[in-house]
Design a protein around this motif. Structure first.
Motif, PDB file in Angstrom:
ATOM      1  N   ARG A  68       0.826  -1.220   0.000  1.00  0.00           N
ATOM      2  CA  ARG A  68       0.000   0.000   0.000  1.00  0.00           C
ATOM      3  C   ARG A  68       0.853   1.259   0.000  1.00  0.00           C
ATOM      4  N   THR A  69       1.957   1.229   0.712  1.00  0.00           N
ATOM      5  CA  THR A  69       2.846   2.387   0.738  1.00  0.00           C
ATOM      6  C   THR A  69       3.409   2.650  -0.652  1.00  0.00           C
ATOM      7  N   VAL A  70       3.854   1.597  -1.319  1.00  0.00           N
ATOM      8  CA  VAL A  70       4.437   1.740  -2.655  1.00  0.00           C
ATOM      9  C   VAL A  70       3.382   2.216  -3.647  1.00  0.00           C
TER      10      VAL A  70
ATOM     11  N   LYS B 254       1.108   7.008  -6.863  1.00  0.00           N
ATOM     12  CA  LYS B 254       0.081   8.029  -7.101  1.00  0.00           C
ATOM     13  C   LYS B 254       0.559   9.427  -6.745  1.00  0.00           C
ATOM     14  N   ASN B 255       1.216   9.551  -5.600  1.00  0.00           N
ATOM     15  CA  ASN B 255       1.499  10.876  -5.062  1.00  0.00           C
ATOM     16  C   ASN B 255       2.922  11.371  -5.287  1.00  0.00           C
TER      17      ASN B 255
END
Length: 133
Positions: free
Chosen positions: A36-38, A43-44
């Motif tokens: 999820r972090t990756v 995205k950001n």
């Protein structure tokens, strides 16, 4: 009777780069973070992820040199350390530690609480016949 078909091993193409990561799981493991972090970084923070769009689903891949260059470019960015342990397990233990005493208190209260009758006790029940009018 014909001989049954057997799978034939297909050799890997030699022109494919060895430093290619073919899934979110591989990319996250290479960067030392959770999936999820990756995905959030893609995205950001413009993490260099490539996508193949198939008929229904897509797949992702990344190259190690691109990821290393991206990581070098954000050396000054302070990020929190990766989470250690299992936060769900800790939450479950805390909820259990709160619910068990409440359940015990409820049980004890229900056993020792003497509720008086709300009104006079009924001594009989009357059953009336059905009338055909």
């Amino acid at each position: 009777m014909p001989e049954p078909l057997r799978p034939v091993p297909v050799p890997r193409r030699t022109d494919e780069p060895v430093d290619r990561l073919d899934s979110w799981k591989e990319i996250a493991a290479y960067l030392g973070r959770e999936v999820r972090t990756v995905q959030g970084w893609e995205k950001n923070e413009a993490l260099p992820i490539h996508r193949h769009q198939h008929a229904r689903l897509g797949s992702v891949y990344a190259f190690k040199p691109e990821l290393d260059a991206w990581r070098e470019g954000r050396k000054g960015v302070v990020e929190p350390p990766p989470k250690a342990g299992k936060p769900r397990l800790v939450r479950a233990l805390l909820v259990g530690a709160l619910l068990i005493p409440l359940a015990i208190l409820g049980f004890v209260f229900s056993k020792f609480h003497n509720a008086g009758p709300a009104g006079p006790a009924l001594s009989s029940v009357v059953v009336l016949p059905f009338l055909d009018l």
